[in-house]
Design a protein around this motif. Structure first.
Motif, short mmCIF file in Angstrom:
data_model
loop_
_atom_site.label_atom_id
_atom_site.label_comp_id
_atom_site.label_asym_id
_atom_site.label_seq_id
_atom_site.Cartn_x
_atom_site.Cartn_y
_atom_site.Cartn_z
N UNK A 1 6.45 -6.74 -4.24
CA UNK A 1 7.63 -6.14 -4.87
C UNK A 1 7.65 -4.67 -4.49
N UNK A 2 8.79 -4.05 -4.65
CA UNK A 2 8.87 -2.61 -4.43
C UNK A 2 9.28 -1.95 -5.74
N UNK A 3 8.51 -0.96 -6.16
CA UNK A 3 8.81 -0.26 -7.40
C UNK A 3 9.68 0.96 -7.09
N UNK A 4 10.85 1.01 -7.71
CA UNK A 4 11.80 2.10 -7.43
C UNK A 4 11.72 3.13 -8.56
N UNK A 5 11.32 4.33 -8.20
CA UNK A 5 11.17 5.43 -9.14
C UNK A 5 12.46 5.66 -9.96
N UNK A 6 12.29 6.10 -11.21
CA UNK A 6 13.44 6.28 -12.09
C UNK A 6 14.10 7.64 -11.82
N UNK A 7 15.08 7.62 -10.94
CA UNK A 7 15.84 8.84 -10.63
C UNK A 7 17.32 8.51 -10.80
N UNK A 8 18.19 9.28 -10.18
CA UNK A 8 19.63 9.02 -10.34
C UNK A 8 19.98 7.64 -9.77
N UNK A 9 20.90 6.92 -10.44
CA UNK A 9 21.22 5.54 -10.03
C UNK A 9 21.57 5.40 -8.55
N UNK A 10 22.34 6.32 -7.99
CA UNK A 10 22.72 6.18 -6.57
C UNK A 10 21.50 6.33 -5.67
N UNK A 11 20.58 7.23 -6.04
CA UNK A 11 19.36 7.41 -5.26
C UNK A 11 18.47 6.17 -5.36
N UNK A 12 18.42 5.57 -6.53
CA UNK A 12 17.62 4.34 -6.69
C UNK A 12 18.21 3.22 -5.82
N UNK A 13 19.54 3.17 -5.79
CA UNK A 13 20.20 2.14 -4.96
C UNK A 13 19.85 2.37 -3.49
N UNK A 14 19.81 3.64 -3.08
CA UNK A 14 19.48 3.95 -1.68
C UNK A 14 18.03 3.54 -1.37
N UNK A 15 17.11 3.86 -2.28
CA UNK A 15 15.69 3.51 -2.07
C UNK A 15 15.53 1.99 -1.98
N UNK A 16 16.23 1.28 -2.87
CA UNK A 16 16.12 -0.19 -2.87
C UNK A 16 16.65 -0.76 -1.55
#
Ligand code: 0XW
Ligand code: MG
Length: 383
Positions: free
Chosen positions: A150-165
């Motif tokens: 799995x990949x754990x996505x750090x809790x930052x701004x929603x758009x940035x989390x979407x980009x990381x995912x």
């Protein structure tokens, strides 16, 4: 008598080696990207503790524990004093068959499971080396060649989390843990889950983890706002009762992490109906011996397992990978590419991810060979 004579006698009695020395190092691990969780908690640089148990026959068993002190009641500087308390039970002992020796440690010093986790891993490493087998062979035999990450996505701004995912998805990842709660308000958590889901599309597994940082109302509002979507929730609140209440109010499946740390807590979560999935972490339970028992219980309960550790690098990760590889793949939810999140690598030759998967090491024992130059002089030697 604990002199060299009695050690030799111990070896001749069992035919097994005996432990001669325990060495301990602390290595700071720095996250490639600072990792944010609920309630302002972050992981930038976290100390990992590495131990080596050396035998009179020249074998070395490796162990590692990397506690995050604001995540669970454990801290790196607690490992050395706890091990000093039990060192007399280890030095001169037969390492083969770790549970026998771990029972002696438990009888002498109750609790301190995270410190004992590193010892237990090293004992399993030695046991499997003596057998000349990869560790997974002693934990049930290899059931999978490749383990899903799995990949754990750090809790930052929603758009940035979407980009990381989206970036992780390009590497092949199909399971995503979105960290929630960093901004306090429930609406941003809804946005986090909705935007990450939109970014990865339908199909991949997505779960939102609060690390105990939400109250029941917050988690229920978020869960109800996304309850028509394919989302799982992880450890929203501080108690199992609250987690179970969120599960029944939202109808969303629930993964338990922080509160699952022994067989009793697994059974309690099961009885409350909130154990759809669980994080089986080595240092929460006390190493591979305890995690193997928890694994067997989860097989019986039909609980999906994430087999990993809190944090760390190649040694802790190898231990988790061996257990996961030896577990019925139908109940292995995923594993964590721990050493991929941080630097330096303890063993630069240890397995790395291949797309969405990772394989356990193949050599005898744990199959990891930590870089002695990187470790340098041990901070503690007990012999
Ligand atoms: C323990 N963490 C913060 C690190 C692992 O990557 C997963 C996560 C969790 O709480 O599940
Ligand atoms: Mg978690």
């Amino acid at each position: 008598m604990t002199g060299p004579m009695s050690r030799t006698e111990a070896r001749s009695r069992s035919g097994n080696p005996v432990i001669r020395r325990l060495s301990l190092w602390t290595v700071p691990l720095t996250s490639h990207e600072t990792y944010h969780m609920a309630a302002g908690k972050t992981c930038a640089t976290v100390d990992t503790v590495v131990i080596a148990l050396e035998t009179d026959t020249g074998l070395t068993g490796w162990g590692e524990v990397c506690p995050i002190p604001h995540y669970l009641p454990a801290y790196a500087n607690g490992v050395a004093p706890a091990l000093q308390e039990v060192a007399h039970l280890l030095i001169g002992a037969d390492p083969v068959g770790p549970e026998a020796l771990m029972a002696k440690l438990d009888a002498w010093l109750m609790g301190h499971v995270y410190a004992k986790s590193a010892v237990d891993i090293a004992l399993w490493d030695l046991t499997a080396q003596v057998a000349g087998l990869p560790l997974y062979a002693l934990l049930g035999g290899k059931r999978s060649d490749q383990l899903p990450l799995y990949h754990s996505v750090t809790s930052v701004a929603p758009d940035e989390m979407a980009r990381i995912a989206r970036e992780a998805q390009k590497q092949g990842v199909t399971q995503f843990q979105a960290k929630l709660g960093a901004s306090g308000d429930w609406q941003t958590d809804v946005e986090r889950l909705v935007k990450v889901r939109e970014a990865i599309g339908e199909g991949p597994l997505l779960y939102g983890d609060w690390n105990c940082g939400a109250d029941r109302l917050h988690a229920t509002r978020v869960g109800r706002a996304v309850c028509d979507r394919d989302v799982m929730l992880e450890q929203p609140c501080r108690t199992l009762d609250e987690c179970a209440a969120v599960r029944s109010a939202t109808g969303l499946p629930m993964k338990i992490d922080e509160l699952a740390h022994d067989t009793a807590s697994l059974l309690e979560a099961q009885a409350l109906g909130c154990l759809d999935a669980v994080a089986l972490k080595l240092s929460k339970f006390g190493g591979l011996s305890a995690l193997r028992r928890a694994r067997d219980l989860c097989l019986h309960l039909g609980t999906k397992m994430c087999i990993e550790d809190t944090w760390g690098s190649d040694i802790a990760m190898a231990a988790a990978l061996h257990l996961a590889a030896a577990t019925d793949p139908r109940l292995v939810l995923n594993v964590c590419d721990l050493s991929g999140y941080v630097a330096p690598r303890l063993d630069p030759t240890a397995p790395t991810r291949i797309g969405a998967f990772i394989c356990p090491p193949q050599g005898p024992g744990l199959g990891v060979y930590p870089d002695r130059d990187l470790l340098g002089t041990p901070q503690l030697v007990l012999d």
